[in-house]
Design a protein around this motif. Structure first.
Motif, PDB file in Angstrom:
ATOM      1  N   ARG A 100       0.831  -1.203   0.000  1.00 35.33           N
ATOM      2  CA  ARG A 100       0.000   0.000   0.000  1.00 35.33           C
ATOM      3  C   ARG A 100       0.864   1.251   0.000  1.00 35.33           C
ATOM      4  NH1 ARG A 100      -5.019  -1.260   4.217  1.00 35.33           N
ATOM      5  NH2 ARG A 100      -6.097  -2.796   2.879  1.00 35.33           N
ATOM      6  N   GLU A 101       1.955   1.213   0.764  1.00 36.98           N
ATOM      7  CA  GLU A 101       2.838   2.378   0.800  1.00 36.98           C
ATOM      8  C   GLU A 101       3.469   2.615  -0.571  1.00 36.98           C
ATOM      9  OE1 GLU A 101       6.583   4.157   3.435  1.00 36.98           O
ATOM     10  OE2 GLU A 101       5.781   2.139   3.800  1.00 36.98           O
ATOM     11  N   LYS A 102       3.879   1.545  -1.238  1.00 36.24           N
ATOM     12  CA  LYS A 102       4.442   1.689  -2.582  1.00 36.24           C
ATOM     13  C   LYS A 102       3.414   2.265  -3.545  1.00 36.24           C
ATOM     14  CE  LYS A 102       7.883  -2.036  -2.287  1.00 36.24           C
ATOM     15  NZ  LYS A 102       8.262  -3.382  -2.799  1.00 36.24           N
ATOM     16  N   TYR A 103       2.159   1.808  -3.399  1.00 34.71           N
ATOM     17  CA  TYR A 103       1.112   2.323  -4.282  1.00 34.71           C
ATOM     18  C   TYR A 103       0.911   3.824  -4.068  1.00 34.71           C
ATOM     19  CZ  TYR A 103      -3.483   3.563  -6.006  1.00 34.71           C
ATOM     20  OH  TYR A 103      -4.512   4.216  -6.627  1.00 34.71           O
ATOM     21  N   ILE A 104       0.915   4.268  -2.814  1.00 37.21           N
ATOM     22  CA  ILE A 104       0.692   5.693  -2.541  1.00 37.21           C
ATOM     23  C   ILE A 104       1.838   6.530  -3.091  1.00 37.21           C
ATOM     24  CG2 ILE A 104       0.414   7.420  -0.725  1.00 37.21           C
ATOM     25  CD1 ILE A 104      -0.939   5.342   0.969  1.00 37.21           C
ATOM     26  N   TRP A 105       3.085   6.061  -2.888  1.00 33.18           N
ATOM     27  CA  TRP A 105       4.222   6.817  -3.433  1.00 33.18           C
ATOM     28  C   TRP A 105       4.159   6.862  -4.954  1.00 33.18           C
ATOM     29  CZ3 TRP A 105       6.910  10.245  -1.153  1.00 33.18           C
ATOM     30  CH2 TRP A 105       7.223  10.162   0.209  1.00 33.18           C
TER      31      TRP A 105
ATOM     32  N   ASN B  36      -6.211   2.930   6.317  1.00 27.23           N
ATOM     33  CA  ASN B  36      -6.990   1.711   6.307  1.00 27.23           C
ATOM     34  C   ASN B  36      -7.531   1.480   4.900  1.00 27.23           C
ATOM     35  OD1 ASN B  36      -9.240   3.453   5.975  1.00 27.23           O
ATOM     36  ND2 ASN B  36      -9.413   3.659   8.218  1.00 27.23           N
ATOM     37  N   GLU B  37      -8.305   0.434   4.747  1.00 23.30           N
ATOM     38  CA  GLU B  37      -8.795   0.083   3.410  1.00 23.30           C
ATOM     39  C   GLU B  37      -9.718   1.159   2.846  1.00 23.30           C
ATOM     40  OE1 GLU B  37     -10.977  -3.660   1.119  1.00 23.30           O
ATOM     41  OE2 GLU B  37     -10.439  -3.779   3.252  1.00 23.30           O
ATOM     42  N   GLN B  38     -10.512   1.801   3.714  1.00 25.74           N
ATOM     43  CA  GLN B  38     -11.419   2.846   3.242  1.00 25.74           C
ATOM     44  C   GLN B  38     -10.645   4.040   2.701  1.00 25.74           C
ATOM     45  OE1 GLN B  38     -14.250   4.134   6.168  1.00 25.74           O
ATOM     46  NE2 GLN B  38     -15.214   5.633   4.814  1.00 25.74           N
ATOM     47  N   ASP B  39      -9.562   4.420   3.382  1.00 23.25           N
ATOM     48  CA  ASP B  39      -8.728   5.528   2.898  1.00 23.25           C
ATOM     49  C   ASP B  39      -8.093   5.180   1.553  1.00 23.25           C
ATOM     50  OD1 ASP B  39      -9.257   7.030   5.168  1.00 23.25           O
ATOM     51  OD2 ASP B  39      -7.578   6.179   6.276  1.00 23.25           O
TER      52      ASP B  39
END
Length: 369
Positions: free
Chosen positions: A5-10, A115-118
């Motif tokens: 998830r962190e990689k996806y956000i970056w 979280n998943e919603q964010d």
């Protein structure tokens, strides 16, 4: 927060920054080019350049406003008031606000965890942006490329600013198609996400080598006769009628739904991919052939043979990358869950049929419910 998830956000932050940069460069270079045309006395070219920018901007601002309103009706928290929404979209900065909003939420998620919603909210925001950029591609970038190519080939008018504007439009088109594809697959939870790296690069190559000869062939048809524009308008009209017959349900507003059908009128909605690209190849090659037969003097120009060769080779390379992607690199199978929010408008080679049908507020724009 998991590492994936962190990689996806970056990665999404990087895509957002690049997307905003391409957006400003695209609009800015076109505006400066129109000013150059005005100063050199080419008023018609200047007006057409500005018209494409204005039409594209007005349409995407209309959709952006409607989608902001839909969001505020379903979620009162963290939403702009109606007056603010009207103001920013009248000023034509609605899409810029969306970029800023996506960046703020991404950095907030990186600082505090998510979280998943964010994560879903980030995906929805990114998907909205990618769809708006696709609209801009059809309404501004592609017509702009055709216009500038026509001016260069038919009127032998060249300038550095022209080349810059065309290069930026071309990059924007390539970026919009790939980013939309990635965001779409990310937002549809029953589909596997397109991997970063070789699959994305091959898909980008496939788009580049199929879009470029298409733009060149359309330009040659216009050079052959201005009445070609009428035939293109007829093809667009048939596509629009087809979209109406499909009874698309992309927007909650009926007026915006009609506008959406007009915009997608030129896309290959539910057309078998193989037949579509065979027709596309024949159509692209017919442009230089007809130009040679009906205007034999074109053979003596310095661009005829290179363009003919490029159209043939580029189409073949594009089809080669298409076959490579869907045979070896296309993510197959289902993701986390199977739901019915499909808006891609084509039949996936792995059997997933996208239907343009939506049954909820978020599904109307490819969002998972």
């Amino acid at each position: 927060m998991s590492s994936s998830r962190e990689k996806y956000i970056w990665f999404r932050c990087l895509c957002t920054v690049l997307g905003l940069l391409f957006y400003f460069l695209d609009i800015g270079s076109d505006f400066l080019l129109s000013v150059q045309y005005f100063r050199s006395g080419h008023v018609t070219w200047a007006v057409l350049t500005l018209v494409f920018v204005l039409v594209g901007s007005l349409c995407i601002q209309a959709f952006s406003y409607a989608w902001f309103k839909d969001d505020s009706d379903s979620n009162k928290e963290d939403c702009l008031s109606t007056c603010h929404l009207i103001g920013i979209h009248v000023l034509q900065i609605g899409i810029c606000i969306r970029y800023i909003q996506l960046l703020k939420k991404s950095f907030k998620a990186l600082r505090s965890g998510q979280n998943e919603q964010d994560e879903n909210e980030l995906i929805w925001l990114a998907t909205d942006l990618s769809m708006l950029r696709m609209f801009e591609m059809f309404l501004e970038s592609i017509p702009q490329l055709i216009l500038q190519t026509y001016i260069i080939l038919e009127h032998n008018h060249r300038s550095n600013l022209q080349y810059i504007s065309m290069a930026v439009s071309f990059v924007s088109i390539a970026w919009a198609t790939v980013d939309y594809r990635r965001c779409l697959r990310k937002s549809l939870t029953y589909l596997k996400e397109m991997p970063i790296g070789i699959p994305t690069a091959v898909y980008l190559s496939y788009k580049i080598f199929t879009i470029t000869p298409r733009i060149l062939s359309l330009t040659l048809f216009i050079m052959l006769s201005n009445f070609s524009i009428v035939s293109m308008a007829c093809i667009w009209l048939l596509g629009t009628i087809w979209a109406f017959l499909e009874e698309t349900s992309f927007c909650l507003s009926r007026a915006l739904e009609y506008l959406y059908r007009a915009i997608v009128g030129g896309t290959n909605t539910k057309v078998h991919m193989t037949l579509y690209y065979i027709f596309n190849l024949c159509h692209n090659l017919s442009a230089p052939i007809l130009l040679f037969l009906l205007k034999p003097e074109s053979e003596k120009t310095d661009y005829f043979l290179p363009i003919l060769f490029f159209i043939l080779v580029s189409n073949l390379m594009g089809l080669g990358f298409l076959g490579l992607y869907y045979s070896l690199l296309h993510p197959r199978g289902h993701g986390k869950e199977k739901i019915g929010d499909e808006i891609d408008g084509i039949i996936e080679p792995d059997g997933d049929t996208c239907s343009f049908k939506a049954n909820s507020h978020h599904a109307d724009r490819g969002r998972p419910t």
